[in-house]
Design a protein around this motif. Structure first.
Motif, PDB file in Angstrom:
ATOM      1  N   ASP A  59      19.927  35.341  37.186  1.00  0.00           N
ATOM      2  CA  ASP A  59      20.713  36.549  37.373  1.00  0.00           C
ATOM      3  C   ASP A  59      22.026  36.185  38.075  1.00  0.00           C
ATOM      4  OD1 ASP A  59      20.907  39.602  37.554  1.00  0.00           O
ATOM      5  OD2 ASP A  59      21.160  39.000  39.639  1.00  0.00           O
ATOM      6  N   HIS A  61      24.174  38.006  39.731  1.00  0.00           N
ATOM      7  CA  HIS A  61      24.318  38.615  41.055  1.00  0.00           C
ATOM      8  C   HIS A  61      23.555  37.806  42.104  1.00  0.00           C
ATOM      9  CE1 HIS A  61      25.076  41.817  43.902  1.00  0.00           C
ATOM     10  NE2 HIS A  61      23.789  42.047  44.082  1.00  0.00           N
ATOM     11  N   THR A  69      16.344  42.030  44.000  1.00  0.00           N
ATOM     12  CA  THR A  69      16.481  42.337  42.579  1.00  0.00           C
ATOM     13  C   THR A  69      15.155  42.140  41.869  1.00  0.00           C
ATOM     14  OG1 THR A  69      18.782  41.598  42.633  1.00  0.00           O
ATOM     15  CG2 THR A  69      17.751  41.776  40.462  1.00  0.00           C
TER      16      THR A  69
END
Length: 377
Positions: free
Chosen positions: A100, A102, A235
């Motif tokens: 990911d 982020h 997340t």
């Protein structure tokens, strides 16, 4: 040696981590008012070269954490109709590591000096080296004090302000292709779409692409257990989706989510639910633009990295990988210069010759792959 990096994207941050680990002073300057000013969190597929470049720039003590936040993926790359029936193949199955953006960005930010609200406006080369002194460069910012360094690295993306000064003849090219991208939390229902992960779903002049982001260990938990000095976002697993619109497509008055829903009426109910349950704050319209590296600019204490010099179409799957490769190649070159094995300009010149060659190839490959993902009207 001191290096100024313009842009806090993955490539610039990866370079900064690699230089920091080698004992080279580095500062990162970011035009956004805060690190979290914009959402930057869709999944990436890392090829072996990209992953090894990333790993090489990170402290060895973070390698177990990096291994924990990536996941293996293998997809069939099918072509499906709106009811998820197979009607063709995009090509052979593809494997890789997914991460990911982020989460990875937060890992790369750890411990770095990042100056936000620093919009780059230009630079001065302080001398030409003819008097035997080392060449230095001074960067200027709209709302920050100038910064003097031995090397200025423009890692500021497709609209690079550094490139506009250094190589104004190199400009982005708009392919005319637009796409809406978003993400939806993974649920048991959406796990049932696994056959469509990596596939192109075609209908009504558009194509929908799905990809799964699963974590071996939730990132926040992984950091707490494996590298307590790192703070990662909480997340969860999700499905990344992207709809490629007809050429020069626009949203009109619709939100990105509404635009996709209006184009998939009658499609499989799980696909409709996937878009309906997406996070509206993480859905956006993007254009596909590329930057093709051309003739080399004049040698000096300023260079480019990542999308600033070779922005690729995302359909090639090589944009982030090539930027990470840049970071590792430049890191290695600067370590040699810092050790006295070669001059800084020779080291940067060697990096530039490599990046112009493989960067151009990455752009070419990405453009060759683009038509396969665009639905025929």
């Amino acid at each position: 040696m001191r290096v100024s990096v313009i842009g806090a994207g993955l490539g610039g941050l990866c370079l900064a981590q690699g230089l920091r680990g080698a004992g080279i002073d580095v500062d990162v300057y970011e035009r956004d008012p805060a690190i979290t000013a914009r959402f930057q969190g869709y999944r990436l597929v890392l090829n072996p070269a990209g992953f090894e470049a990333l790993r090489g720039c990170l402290p060895e003590r973070w390698h177990p954490l990096l291994d924990a936040i990536v996941d293996d993926t293998r997809v069939e790359r099918l072509v499906l109709d709106p009811q998820l029936t197979k009607i063709g193949e995009l090509g052979p199955p593809r494997s890789g590591l997914v991460v990911d953006r982020h989460v990875l960005r937060h890992l790369l930010l750890t411990g770095l000096d990042v100056h936000t609200g620093a919009a780059f406006t230009g630079y001065d080369v302080l001398n030409d080296g003819s008097n035997g002194q080392d060449i230095r460069v001074r960067a200027h910012f709209a709302q920050a004090a100038p910064a003097v360094a031995d090397l200025l690295v423009g890692a500021d993306g497709v609209n690079s302000a550094v490139r506009a000064v250094l190589a104004p003849q190199t400009v982005p090219t708009d392919t005319g292709v637009r796409f809406v991208i978003g993400r939806t939390p993974m649920t048991e229902r959406f796990e049932g779409l696994s056959r469509a992960f990596g596939a192109k779903i075609v209908g009504d002049g558009v194509s929908l692409l799905l990809g799964a982001m699963r974590f071996r260990i939730p990132p926040k938990q992984a950091a707490e257990e494996l590298a307590p000095e790192v703070t990662l976002p909480d997340t969860g697993d999700y499905v990344r989706w992207a709809m490629i619109l007809p050429p020069d497509g626009t949203l009109g008055e619709q939100t990105p989510q509404q635009a996709v829903l209006s184009r998939i009426e009658g499609w499989h109910p799980d696909l409709q639910a996937l878009i309906e349950q997406a996070d509206p704050d993480n859905s956006t319209l993007l254009s596909i633009r590329v930057v093709e590296p051309r003739e080399r600019w004049a040698p000096g204490p300023v260079t480019l990295l990542g999308d600033a010099i070779h922005a690729t179409s995302p359909t090639g799957g090589n944009g982030a990988n090539t930027a990470l490769r840049d970071a590792d190649v430049l890191r290695r070159s600067l370590i040699q210069a810092g050790g006295g094995g070669r001059s800084l300009l020779d080291a940067v010149g060697d990096y530039e010759r490599q990046v112009l060659e493989y960067g151009a190839e990455a752009v070419r490959q990405s453009l060759e792959a683009l038509p396969a993902y665009v639905a025929k009207p």
